[in-house]
Design a protein around this motif. Structure first.
Motif, PDB file in Angstrom:
ATOM      1  N   GLY A  35      19.244  43.310  -9.713  1.00 40.31           N
ATOM      2  CA  GLY A  35      18.859  42.468 -10.690  1.00 40.31           C
ATOM      3  C   GLY A  35      19.074  41.068 -10.210  1.00 40.31           C
ATOM      4  O   GLY A  35      18.265  40.110 -10.716  1.00 40.31           O
ATOM      5  N   SER A  61       8.700  40.289  -4.105  1.00 36.93           N
ATOM      6  CA  SER A  61       8.949  41.442  -5.037  1.00 36.93           C
ATOM      7  C   SER A  61       8.305  41.292  -6.137  1.00 36.93           C
ATOM      8  O   SER A  61       8.238  42.396  -7.060  1.00 36.93           O
ATOM      9  N   ASP A  88      13.669  33.991   1.032  1.00 35.68           N
ATOM     10  CA  ASP A  88      13.274  32.543   1.040  1.00 35.68           C
ATOM     11  C   ASP A  88      13.484  32.159  -0.423  1.00 35.68           C
ATOM     12  O   ASP A  88      13.861  30.909  -0.946  1.00 35.68           O
ATOM     13  N   ASN A  90       9.313  35.099   4.108  1.00 39.08           N
ATOM     14  CA  ASN A  90       7.823  35.521   4.159  1.00 39.08           C
ATOM     15  C   ASN A  90       7.253  34.614   3.301  1.00 39.08           C
ATOM     16  O   ASN A  90       6.027  34.839   3.002  1.00 39.08           O
ATOM     17  N   SER A 118       7.182  33.953   0.281  1.00 40.10           N
ATOM     18  CA  SER A 118       6.479  34.346  -0.929  1.00 40.10           C
ATOM     19  C   SER A 118       7.711  34.988  -1.654  1.00 40.10           C
ATOM     20  O   SER A 118       8.703  35.373  -1.250  1.00 40.10           O
ATOM     21  N   ASN A 170      19.354  41.392  -0.602  1.00 41.47           N
ATOM     22  CA  ASN A 170      18.548  40.921  -1.689  1.00 41.47           C
ATOM     23  C   ASN A 170      17.665  42.113  -2.495  1.00 41.47           C
ATOM     24  O   ASN A 170      17.309  42.964  -2.129  1.00 41.47           O
ATOM     25  N   LEU A 171      17.654  41.530  -3.805  1.00 35.49           N
ATOM     26  CA  LEU A 171      16.976  42.516  -4.619  1.00 35.49           C
ATOM     27  C   LEU A 171      15.574  42.873  -4.588  1.00 35.49           C
ATOM     28  O   LEU A 171      14.882  41.955  -3.987  1.00 35.49           O
ATOM     29  N   SER A 204      14.766  33.381  -3.041  1.00 35.87           N
ATOM     30  CA  SER A 204      16.149  33.446  -3.465  1.00 35.87           C
ATOM     31  C   SER A 204      17.388  32.429  -3.064  1.00 35.87           C
ATOM     32  O   SER A 204      17.844  31.800  -3.667  1.00 35.87           O
ATOM     33  N   MET A 231      18.715  37.740  -8.833  1.00 35.51           N
ATOM     34  CA  MET A 231      18.046  37.091  -7.553  1.00 35.51           C
ATOM     35  C   MET A 231      18.998  35.866  -7.139  1.00 35.51           C
ATOM     36  O   MET A 231      19.763  35.228  -8.124  1.00 35.51           O
TER      37      MET A 231
HETATM   38  C1  LIG Z   1      17.417  34.942 -11.756  1.00 37.76           C
HETATM   39  C2  LIG Z   1      15.697  35.503 -11.487  1.00 37.76           C
HETATM   40  N1  LIG Z   1      14.419  35.079 -11.585  1.00 37.76           N
HETATM   41  C3  LIG Z   1      13.553  35.836 -11.298  1.00 37.76           C
HETATM   42  C4  LIG Z   1      13.659  37.136 -11.007  1.00 37.76           C
HETATM   43  C5  LIG Z   1      12.353  37.899 -10.604  1.00 37.76           C
HETATM   44  N2  LIG Z   1      12.369  38.280  -9.351  1.00 37.76           N
HETATM   45  C6  LIG Z   1      12.905  39.526  -8.691  1.00 37.76           C
HETATM   46  S1  LIG Z   1      12.506  39.702  -7.079  1.00 37.76           S
HETATM   47  C7  LIG Z   1      11.874  37.965  -7.073  1.00 37.76           C
HETATM   48  C8  LIG Z   1      11.191  37.379  -5.869  1.00 37.76           C
HETATM   49  C9  LIG Z   1      12.361  37.255  -4.650  1.00 37.76           C
HETATM   50  O1  LIG Z   1      11.737  36.619  -3.655  1.00 37.76           O
HETATM   51  P1  LIG Z   1      12.422  36.480  -2.442  1.00 37.76           P
HETATM   52  O2  LIG Z   1      13.852  36.054  -2.653  1.00 37.76           O
HETATM   53  O3  LIG Z   1      11.774  35.527  -1.451  1.00 37.76           O
HETATM   54  O4  LIG Z   1      12.373  37.921  -1.671  1.00 37.76           O
HETATM   55  P2  LIG Z   1      11.171  38.809  -1.236  1.00 37.76           P
HETATM   56  O5  LIG Z   1      10.983  39.726  -2.388  1.00 37.76           O
HETATM   57  O6  LIG Z   1       9.900  38.039  -1.027  1.00 37.76           O
HETATM   58  O7  LIG Z   1      11.707  39.404  -0.153  1.00 37.76           O
HETATM   59  C10 LIG Z   1      11.499  37.568  -8.432  1.00 37.76           C
HETATM   60  C11 LIG Z   1      11.000  36.281  -8.855  1.00 37.76           C
HETATM   61  C12 LIG Z   1      14.943  37.757 -11.135  1.00 37.76           C
HETATM   62  N3  LIG Z   1      15.218  38.955 -10.720  1.00 37.76           N
HETATM   63  N4  LIG Z   1      16.148  37.052 -11.371  1.00 37.76           N
END
Ligand SMILES: Cc1ncc(C[n+]2csc(CCOP(=O)(O)OP(=O)(O)O)c2C)c(N)n1
Length: 189
Positions: free
Chosen positions: A44, A103, A70, A98, A100, A22-23, A72, A46
Motif C-alpha cells: 500500500g 499501477s 519512477d 517506465n 508512468s 514497489n507496490l 514512487s 507508495m
Molecule cells: C501515497 C500514495 N499515493 C498514491 C497511491 C496510489 N498509487 C499506487 S501505485 C501508484 C503508481 C506507482 O507508480 P510507480 O512508482 O512509477 O510504479 P509503476 O506502477 O509505474 O511501476 C499510485 C499512484 C498510493 N498507493 N500511495
C-alpha cells in the motif's frame, strides 16, 4: 521492453539477496515470476520501498535490493540524499523507470518529460548512479552485485503491464516470513 520483461531479465541475477518491491503491478509481476521468503512486497505504501530497503541494509550484512518505480522515487526524492549519506555498501536501488504511474493507469510522470533520476541521485551524492536501457539492466545489476555500493540503477522501459492477479498472501504473512528469513540470515552472519 516493459517492466514485466525487465523483471524477468533481472530475476536470474538475484540469488540470496533481500528484495523490497514497489507496490502494485511491480510486486504482482515479481511474485508471478518468482516468489520466495527473501521478497517483501509493498502492498500500500507508495514511495517507501527505497527507505525500507535502506533501513534493512543498515541492519544486516546481506545485500538488499529495493525495486522501486519512477513515480514512487519522485514522491520521496529525499531518499536519495539519505542513501548517499548512509553510504551502505550492501544497498542497491533498482528503479524501474517506465515514465508512468503504471499501477494506476499509466499517467505520465516527470521522467517521461526529461527528469533524470540518475542525475538527481548522482547530485545527491550517490557516485554509482547510472541510467541504462532495460535491455542492459540485468548486466548492470550483475556488475553492481559484485562491487560495493550504494548503487542506483535506473532502467528505462516502456509503460504497460500484462494482466496480473493480486498476490495471494496476506500482508502479515509477507511480513512474518520475511522477518524469519532476516533472522536466519543474521544467525548465519
Ligand atoms: C501515497 C500514495 N499515493 C498514491 C497511491 C496510489 N498509487 C499506487 S501505485 C501508484 C503508481 C506507482 O507508480 P510507480 O512508482 O512509477 O510504479 P509503476 O506502477 O509505474 O511501476 C499510485 C499512484 C498510493 N498507493 N500511495
Amino acid at each position: 521492453m516493459r517492466r514485466y520483461e525487465l523483471l524477468q531479465s533481472i530475476v536470474p541475477e538475484i540469488t540470496n539477496e533481500f528484495v523490497i518491491c514497489n507496490l502494485g503491478f511491480p510486486s504482482q509481476e515479481l511474485y508471478s515470476i518468482r516468489d520466495n521468503d527473501h521478497h517483501f512486497y509493498m502492498l500500500g505504501s507508495m514511495g517507501l520501498s527505497s527507505s525500507i530497503g535502506l533501513g534493512l541494509s543498515m541492519e544486516i550484512e546481506d545485500t538488499v535490493i529495493s525495486i522501486d518505480g519512477d513515480g514512487s522515487v519522485l514522491m520521496n526524492l529525499g531518499t536519495l540524499s539519505t542513501i548517499a549519506l548512509e553510504d551502505c555498501k550492501n544497498f542497491i536501488l533498482f528503479i524501474v523507470d517506465n515514465g508512468s504511474y503504471g499501477s494506476t493507469g499509466d499517467q505520465p510522470t516527470h521522467t517521461a518529460k526529461g527528469t533524470s533520476l540518475a542525475a538527481i541521485a548522482k547530485a545527491a551524492g550517490i557516485k554509482s548512479s547510472v541510467e541504462v536501457p532495460g535491455s542492459a539492466a540485468a548486466a548492470e545489476l550483475k556488475k553492481c552485485l559484485g562491487t560495493p555500493g550504494p548503487h542506483v540503477i535506473v532502467a528505462k522501459v516502456d509503460p504497460g503491464s500484462p494482466a496480473m492477479t493480486p498476490i495471494p498472501l496476506t500482508s502479515l504473512a509477507i511480513r512474518d516470513r520475511f522477518r524469519e528469513a532476516i533472522k536466519a540470515a543474521k544467525a548465519k552472519a
